[in-house]
Scaffold this active site. Structure first.
Site, mmCIF file in Angstrom:
data_model
loop_
_atom_site.group_PDB
_atom_site.id
_atom_site.type_symbol
_atom_site.label_atom_id
_atom_site.label_comp_id
_atom_site.label_asym_id
_atom_site.label_seq_id
_atom_site.Cartn_x
_atom_site.Cartn_y
_atom_site.Cartn_z
ATOM 1 N N ASN A 64 0.832 -1.195 0.000
ATOM 2 C CA ASN A 64 0.000 0.000 0.000
ATOM 3 C C ASN A 64 0.863 1.239 0.000
ATOM 4 O O ASN A 64 1.972 1.244 0.529
ATOM 5 C CB ASN A 64 -0.964 0.003 1.193
ATOM 6 C CG ASN A 64 -0.340 0.601 2.445
ATOM 7 O OD1 ASN A 64 -0.241 1.835 2.592
ATOM 8 N ND2 ASN A 64 0.110 -0.256 3.346
ATOM 9 N N GLY B 144 -0.258 6.914 1.914
ATOM 10 C CA GLY B 144 0.285 8.258 2.101
ATOM 11 C C GLY B 144 -0.368 9.028 3.230
ATOM 12 O O GLY B 144 -0.538 10.239 3.146
ATOM 13 N N CYS C 80 6.344 5.048 8.949
ATOM 14 C CA CYS C 80 5.585 4.836 7.726
ATOM 15 C C CYS C 80 6.486 5.033 6.518
ATOM 16 O O CYS C 80 7.087 6.091 6.356
ATOM 17 C CB CYS C 80 4.424 5.812 7.675
ATOM 18 S SG CYS C 80 3.469 5.635 6.181
ATOM 19 N N LYS D 130 5.854 3.087 17.381
ATOM 20 C CA LYS D 130 5.731 2.022 16.384
ATOM 21 C C LYS D 130 6.981 1.983 15.511
ATOM 22 O O LYS D 130 7.336 2.961 14.860
ATOM 23 C CB LYS D 130 4.489 2.271 15.536
ATOM 24 C CG LYS D 130 4.234 1.155 14.536
ATOM 25 C CD LYS D 130 2.804 1.217 14.042
ATOM 26 C CE LYS D 130 2.541 0.156 12.997
ATOM 27 N NZ LYS D 130 1.162 0.263 12.505
ATOM 28 N N GLY E 60 1.033 -9.544 9.763
ATOM 29 C CA GLY E 60 0.603 -10.812 9.209
ATOM 30 C C GLY E 60 -0.194 -11.698 10.133
ATOM 31 O O GLY E 60 -0.335 -12.891 9.880
HETATM 32 C C1 LIG Z 1 -3.729 0.102 3.996
HETATM 33 C C2 LIG Z 1 -2.820 0.265 5.158
HETATM 34 C C3 LIG Z 1 -2.684 1.503 5.779
HETATM 35 C C4 LIG Z 1 -1.821 1.668 6.868
HETATM 36 N N1 LIG Z 1 -1.738 2.885 7.497
HETATM 37 C C5 LIG Z 1 -0.969 3.017 8.607
HETATM 38 C C6 LIG Z 1 -0.921 4.233 9.338
HETATM 39 O O1 LIG Z 1 -1.593 5.201 9.011
HETATM 40 N N2 LIG Z 1 -0.114 4.308 10.449
HETATM 41 C C7 LIG Z 1 0.642 3.241 10.849
HETATM 42 O O2 LIG Z 1 1.358 3.347 11.846
HETATM 43 N N3 LIG Z 1 0.606 2.053 10.182
HETATM 44 C C8 LIG Z 1 -0.178 1.918 9.071
HETATM 45 N N4 LIG Z 1 -0.216 0.710 8.418
HETATM 46 C C9 LIG Z 1 0.598 -0.408 8.889
HETATM 47 C C10 LIG Z 1 -0.210 -1.384 9.743
HETATM 48 O O3 LIG Z 1 -0.725 -0.746 10.883
HETATM 49 C C11 LIG Z 1 0.659 -2.578 10.154
HETATM 50 O O4 LIG Z 1 1.787 -2.123 10.859
HETATM 51 C C12 LIG Z 1 1.145 -3.394 8.979
HETATM 52 O O5 LIG Z 1 0.159 -3.441 7.974
HETATM 53 C C13 LIG Z 1 1.551 -4.825 9.360
HETATM 54 O O6 LIG Z 1 0.502 -5.522 9.937
HETATM 55 P P1 LIG Z 1 -0.501 -6.495 9.103
HETATM 56 O O7 LIG Z 1 0.357 -7.418 8.297
HETATM 57 O O8 LIG Z 1 -1.331 -7.168 10.121
HETATM 58 O O9 LIG Z 1 -1.310 -5.589 8.213
HETATM 59 C C14 LIG Z 1 -1.065 0.559 7.318
HETATM 60 C C15 LIG Z 1 -1.211 -0.682 6.689
HETATM 61 C C16 LIG Z 1 -2.067 -0.854 5.631
HETATM 62 C C17 LIG Z 1 -2.174 -2.206 4.989
#
Ligand SMILES: Cc1cc2nc3c(=O)[nH]c(=O)nc-3n(C[C@H](O)[C@H](O)[C@H](O)COP(=O)(O)O)c2cc1C
Ligand SMILES: Cc1cc2nc3c(=O)[nH]c(=O)nc-3n(C[C@H](O)[C@H](O)[C@H](O)COP(=O)(O)OP(=O)(O)OC[C@H]3O[C@@H](n4cnc5c(N)ncnc54)[C@H](O)[C@@H]3O)c2cc1C
Ligand SMILES: Cc1cc2nc3c(=O)[nH]c(=O)nc-3n(C[C@H](O)[C@H](O)[C@H](O)COP(=O)(O)OP(=O)(O)OC[C@H]3O[C@@H](n4cnc5c(N)ncnc54)[C@H](O)[C@@H]3O)c2cc1C
Ligand SMILES: Cc1cc2nc3c(=O)[nH]c(=O)nc-3n(C[C@H](O)[C@H](O)[C@H](O)COP(=O)(O)O)c2cc1C
Ligand code: FES
Ligand code: FES
Lengths: 321, 255, 321, 255
Positions: free
Chosen positions: C87, C90, C148, C183, C262
C-alpha cells in the site's frame, strides 16, 4: 530497440522471425543468458543434473564455500511460512579443499558459467578461498556472500556495514581479475549504501537480495521452528522486497545488478528486469519445480520475441515511470 | 530420478486419518526400492510452497502402479485427502537410499510405528518376493490407527497398541526387546523418534544391525540444500534426502 | 501459572472451569484484552461497526492523524503480492481539527480503548497533534508512527534513526501522561536500537512491525503497480519478519512489546505472544475477514483455557528455547 | 452491510470469458441497489489474500437471489469460474453507493462497456420496474464479448462493437455522441476508463448529468483503508468503495 505490443498486433499477421540476444555482460564475463540458479538452492549443480539440462542455465551460483568444512547448524533447519520458507543451513559445505578436489572437476566439465559463492568469518577467509580457487582454475566468477543471516560471527556483520563491505570487496578484488559479484543483504536501513560501497571497491556487479531475517514458532510444541530460532526468509513472500531493492540499487550504481528473491515465473523475473536488473537468479522456486529456472528463461525469451526487445539490457529501459 | 505429471488411480481410507493413494508410476520413471520416497507438489502457486515427501508403500512394475500411505497432518495432506481418482499429481522420485537387503544368516525384524508403516510394508513385500522370511511388528497408539487391511498376511506379524485395544498392549519397541537376546536379528524400522531411539538402545546393547528410515523437513529432496540435516552421534549431519532416508540407526543422534 | 497440555489430558476427564485473565497493562493503561486492530486498516472504528462488535476489541489503533488534512498519494495505492499486499496510502486523513470534531465523539462513546496513531513531517507536528487531542480529551493512548514508509519527508527518516526516535519520543512524552507507544520500522539494520531509543526516552511500549518497503511491477503495462512505485508490504508474507523483530526487541527492552505483521489467526498471534509480545494487532487480515481480530481473541482465550495459562503476560514465558 | 456465508445456485457462460453467477442473497442481508457491490473471498488461506469486488447485476427479493456477471481476469475470477452449484461463498455486502434515480423530466441513457455490464443491467431493471423508460447502449470489442442472453428486452437497446461484428460498428461513446445535443439526457455508465472519459467530455459539453460507476483496487471495501482512491479534477480523491462506486462522473479525473 523496438517495442511492439503483440497483444495489439493485427490478428492473423504472422510475426517476422526475431531472435533476441539473451547474453548478459558482468564485468569481464559474458553469460549466455540472464537466468542463474541461486546459491544454496542448487548445491554444486550435479544434484539436479538428472532433472534438467544444466547447460542451458546462464550460471550456477554454488553453495557457499568457506575455508574450513562446515557441518552447519543444528536441525531443524527449515520451516515453511506463508508463500515462503525459513532456513538456517549455516553455510554447511565441505570446505575449500574438498570443494576443489570433489566439486570443481564436474563444474569445469559443464558449459554453464560457474559463479562460486564465497563466505567466511573473517576477511582473510574470503581472500584465501578466492586465491586457492584461482590457483586451481576453472571457475568463471565469484559472488561474495557478505549477507548470510545465519552465521553469528560471519557474513551478517560484513553485509550490514558499508565500510566492511568495502574492505572485503577490495581485498578480494586484489586476488582475482574474474568477475566479482557482491551479494547484498536486505537487512539494512539503506541497501544503496552497501551497493555503492561494493561498486566503489571494485565489484563488477551486485546481487540482491539475500534472505530477510525471520522467525516462526510452533504453537503446539511452543518451540521456535528452527533450532537456531531465527533464519532467512526466502520465496515469493519476499519478492516485493527484492524488486524494491533492485529498483533502488539500479538507480544508485552503474554496475550491473543481479536480481533475486522469490522469482518463480518469467513474469516474476521480468518484474526484476524492468525494475533495473541485468540478470536474475532463481532460488527457492527450484525446490517446488526443479525446472523453474529454465521455464523462467524460456518465458523471458518468448516475451522478448513478442515485444521485439533486442537485448536483455534493453528491458530495464522499458519501465514506464 | 524424474519429475513426472501422473494421476491418482484410487484413494481409500485405511485407518483413522490414514489413507492409501494408488497412483500411476510409469516404468520410465525408474523402479522405487523400499525406503525410497517421492516428493509431491500439492497445488500450483505459492501456498503451500514446498513439495512434500512421502515414502513408497508398494510398487507394481507390471501394472505401472505405486502406492503411498498418508496421514492427514496439515494443509498439504488435507488437500491430498480430498483428491479424486484422475487428479493430476506432480511427482519427483524415486529419491534417496532405500533399505539394503539383510545379510544372509540374519533374521530380519521389521518395525513400523504410526505413519512409518508405508516403507516397512514395502520392505516386507520385497523380502517376501525374494523368499526371505521376516518378522513384522507394528506399533500404534490405538486400534483405530492400525491400517488392518494393509497388514501383511502370513506368519510373524504382530501388532502392539499403547492402550491394548488391538494386539498386545505395549509398544513396538517392547516387542523387539522381548526377542531372544542372542538371536541374529537385523532391525529395519520407520516410526516416531522415541521408538527409533528405543530400538537404537536395544540394537546397541545387543550388537544388532539397525537400518532406520528417518523423517526430516525437506526443501529440495535431492541433496542440494542441506536442509534435511539428521544429527549424528559422532558429530556432523547426514542428509535425510540423499544420504538417507535409510541410515545406520546406530549412528543417528535420536534425541 | 500451570501448563497442562490438553491433548494429553485423559480422555473423558472434564476440565475444571478456568477463566484466564486477558487484560494487558501498557504503562498507565489497562487493555481489556491483548487484541487490537492495526492503524490504517480499520479507519476510525465506525467503518466496521456493522460487521463486528467493536467493543469486544482490546483496542482500536486509529488511522494516522496529522496536523493538516492529507489527501494521500496518487492512485493506484494498492497491489496484491504473494500472501501479502503493498500500500501507498500516504497517510490520507482528515487532519487534526476534523479528527477532533468528526471522529473523536464516536470514539469516546465506545468501550474499546482508543489509541491514536500520530504522524507528522516534523517533530513539532507530533507534539501538536498530541497536545490538541489531550486538550480535547477522550482517547486512551498514542502510537507514534515514526515508521511509515510512504511519506518522503516524513516518518521514514524518524523511524530509521535511533537519535530521531529518541527526540520525537521525548518531545511527545512531555505532552502527555497517557500511554505512549512507539511504532517501529522493520526497514532498519537493527530494530533493537530504535526500540532501546524509544524505551530510554520514555515510551511505555513499542509496537512492531510497520510495513516493509516493497515494489511490484505490472509486466503487461510495464508500470510499477503503485503510482508511488514503492509501498509498504503487509500481510502473512511478512509475519516471520515481525515475529523475529518481536523476539529480538523483547530481549532488548523491558517495556511491553505489541506485536503485529501478518496476524490472521489465533495461532499467528500466539506465535507473537510466545516470541515475547505482550499484546498484538490485526491489520491486513481484517480486509479478508472483517471479524478476524475477534476470532484471534477467542482463539487466544481458548488456548489459555486449554493450557491453563492464567495471564496473557505468562505466555511469553512458555517458549521453550 | 453484512458478511454472510451463502451458496452458489447456478453458473452459466454468457459470453467469451464472461459468466453469470446466481447466488443466494437472503433478505436479512439487505436489498442491494443498482451500482452497489459485494466483496467475495476467493479461497481460505493467504493466496489470493484480498477479497474481490463485484457489482450486483440483479436482485430478486422474492426468491432471495442475486446475480453477478463476471469476467475471468486473474486468479480469483478463474477460481470462481470453476465453482459448481452448491459451492460456499463468503460475501460482504451490499457495499457502496448505487445509482441515484434520474430526475424527473430527464431521459436516462444507460451505457455499459465490457464487463461494466452488470450494474447497468441492474439499473435498467430497476428503472423498468419503476416504469421509467431508458435507453440502453452496450459497447464491446467484438460480438463474442456481448452477453446477448442478458441484454434487456424492449425498445431502446443498442449494441456497438469496435469491429462491427454485432450491431453498429463503433463505440458506446459514439452512440451517445450521436444523441440529439438538446435532449435532456441523464447519463449512467460503467465501463473502461477511455469510455468513461469520452462520456465525461460529452456530458461536460452538453451539460448532461453523468452518474459513473468506477472501478479501483480495493482492500477493505468499507471506507476504512483509503486504498481505493479515485482522483478528482478539483484535487483530492473519493473512495470508490464508500463515496462511490457511483460518483459524479464530471468530477472524476479520468486520465
Ligand atoms: C492500507 C494500510 C494503511 C496503513 N496505514 C498506517 C498508518 O496510518 N499508520 C501506521 O502506523 N501504520 C499503518 N499501516 C501499517 C499497519 O498498521 C501494520 O503495521 C502493517 O500493515 C503490518 O501488519 P498487518 O500485516 O497485520 O497488516 C497501514 C497498513 C495498511 C495495509
Ligand atoms: C522421507 C520422508 C518420508 C515420509 N513418508 C511419509 C509417508 O509415507 N506417509 C506420511 O503420511 N507422511 C510421510 N512423511 C511425512 C510427510 O512428509 C508430512 O506429514 C507432510 O509433509 C506434512 O505436510 P502437511 O502440509 O500436511 O503438514 P504441515 O502443515 O506441513 O505440517 C503439519 C505438522 O506435521 C508435522 N510435520 C510435517 N512434516 C514433517 C516433517 N517432515 N518432519 C517432522 N514433522 C513434520 C509438524 O508437526 C507440523 O506441524 C515423510 C517424510 C519424510 C521426510
Ligand atoms: C466496485 C467494483 C465493481 C466491480 N464489478 C465487477 C463485475 O461486476 N464483474 C467483474 O467481472 N469484475 C468487476 N470488478 C473487477 C473485479 O473486481 C476484478 O476483475 C477482480 O478483482 C479480478 O480478480 P482476479 O484475482 O481474477 O484478477 P487479478 O489477478 O487480481 O488481476 C488480473 C488483472 O485484472 C486487472 N484488475 C483486477 N482488478 C482490478 C481492479 N479492481 N481495478 C483495475 N484493474 C483490475 C488488472 O489488470 C490485473 O492485472 C469490479 C471492481 C470494482 C472495484
Ligand atoms: C536453503 C537455502 C540456502 C541458502 N544458502 C545460501 C548461501 O550459501 N549463500 C548465499 O549467498 N545465499 C544463500 N541462500 C540465499 C539464496 O541464494 C537467495 O538469495 C534467497 O533465497 C532469495 O532468493 P529466493 O527467494 O529465490 O530463494 C540460501 C537460500 C536458501 C533457501
Ligand atoms: S532436502 Fe535438500 S538436502 Fe535434503
Ligand atoms: S477499499 Fe478501503 S477505503 Fe475503499
Amino acid at each position: 530497440m523496438g517495442l511492439n505490443d503483440a497483444t495489439r498486433a493485427p490478428v492473423g499477421a504472422a510475426p517476422e522471425p526475431f531472435a533476441p540476444d539473451l547474453s548478459v555482460r558482468i564485468g569481464p564475463l559474458t553469460l549466455a543468458n540472464p537466468v542463474g540458479v541461486a546459491s544454496g538452492t542448487f548445491g554444486y549443480g550435479e544434484e539436479y543434473a538428472a532433472l534438467l539440462d544444466l547447460d542451458a542455465l546462464g550460471a550456477v551460483y554454488t553453495k557457499a564455500v568457506t575455508v574450513e568444512p562446515r557441518a552447519g547448524n543444528p536441525a531443524p533447519r527449515l520451516a515453511e511460512t506463508p508463500c515462503g520458507m525459513l532456513n538456517s543451513i549455516g553455510l554447511a559445505n565441505p570446505g575449500l579443499v574438498a570443494f576443489i578436489r570433489d566439486k570443481l572437476p564436474a563444474l569445469r566439465a559443464r558449459r554453464f558459467r560457474t559463479v562460486v559463492n564465497v563466505a567466511g568469518a573473517a576477511l582473510d577467509d574470503y581472500v584465501r578461498v578466492v586465491e586457492e580457487i584461482e590457483a586451481a582454475g576453472g571457475v568463471d566468477a565469484y559472488e561474495l556472500n557478505v549477507s548470510c543471516p545465519n552465521v553469528k560471527s560471519g557474513g551478517m556483520a560484513f553485509g550490514t556495514d558499508p565500510a566492511l563491505v568495502a574492505l572485503v570487496t577490495e581485498a578480494v578484488r586484489r586476488a582475482t581479475k574474474r568477475a566479482l559479484v557482491v551479494k547484498l543483504s536486505p537487512n539494512v536501513t539503506d541497501i544503496r549504501e552497501t551497493a555503492r560501497a561494493a561498486e566503489a571497491s571494485g565489484a563488477d556487479a551486485v546481487s540482491a537480495i539475500n534472505t530477510l531475517v525471520g522467525m516462526a514458532v510452533d504453537v503446539k510444541t511452543r518451540r521456535p521452528r528452527l533450532a537456531m530460532k531465527t533464519g532467512g526468509l526466502s520465496g515469493p513472500a519476499l519478492r516485493p522486497v527484492g524488486v524494491a531493492a533492485v529498483y533502488r540499487i539500479s538507480r544508485a550504481v552503474k554496475i550491473p545488478v543481479i536480481g533475486l528473491g522469490g522469482i518463480a515465473t518469467a513474469d516474476d523475473a521480468l518484474e526484476y528486469l524492468l525494475a533495473g536488473a541485468d540478470a536474475v537468479q532463481v532460488g527457492t522456486a527450484t525446490f517446488a519445480d526443479p525446472g523453474a529456472a529454465l521455464r523462467v528463461l524460456e518465458g523471458i525469451e518468448a516475451w522478448m520475441r513478442q515485444n521485439r526487445v533486442a537485448r536483455v539490457a534493453d528491458i530495464k529501459g522499458l519501465l514506464i515511470e | 530420478m524424474v519429475r513426472i505429471d501422473t494421476e491418482l488411480l484410487s484413494k481409500r481410507r485405511v485407518a483413522e486419518g490414514y489413507f492409501e493413494l494408488r497412483l500411476r508410476w510409469p516404468s520410465g520413471a525408474g523402479a522405487p526400492a523400499a525406503g525410497q520416497f517421492l516428493t509431491l507438489r500439492a497445488r500450483g502457486g505459492g501456498d503451500p510452497l514446498l513439495r512434500r515427501p512421502f515414502a513408497f508403500a508398494s510398487h507394481d512394475a507390471a501394472e505401472d502402479e505405486a502406492t503411498l500411505v498418508i496421514q492427514e497432518r496439515g494443509s498439504a495432506t488435507r488437500a491430498l485427502a480430498t483428491l479424486e481418482p484422475g487428479a493430476k499429481l506432480d511427482l519427483l522420485g524415486p529419491l534417496g537410499r532405500g533399505f539394503a537387503f539383510p545379510e544372509r544368516g540374519t533374521e530380519p525384524v521389521l518395525v513400523a510405528g504410526g505413519i512409518g508403516v508405508g516403507p516397512v510394508l514395502f520392505l516386507r513385500a520385497s523380502l517376501d518376493a525374494a523368499g526371505v522370511a521376516s518378522r513384522f511388528i507394528l506399533g500404534a497408539r490405538t486400534a483405530a490407527l492400525v491400517p488392518e487391511s494393509l497388514l501383511p498376511r502370513g506368519a510373524g506379524v504382530e501388532v502392539r497398541t499403547d492402550d491394548g485395544s488391538l494386539g498386545t498392549r505395549g509398544t513396538a519397541a517392547d516387542a523387539v526387546a522381548a526377542l531372544p537376546r542372542d538371536a541374529r536379528v537385523a532391525l529395519f524400522a520407520c516410526g516416531p523418534k522415541p521408538m527409533m531411539a528405543a530400538l537404537d538402545r536395544i540394537a546397541a546393547e545387543r550388537g544388532w544391525p539397525y537400518q532406520a528410515a528417518v523423517e526430516e523437513w525437506m526443501a529440495c529432496g535431492v541433496g542440494a540444500c542441506m536442509g534435511c540435516a539428521v544429527p549424528l552421534k559422532g558429530g556432523g549431519y547426514s542428509r535425510a534426502c540423499a544420504d538417507g532416508p535409510v541410515l545406520d540407526g546406530r549412528l543417528v543422534k535420536w534425541d
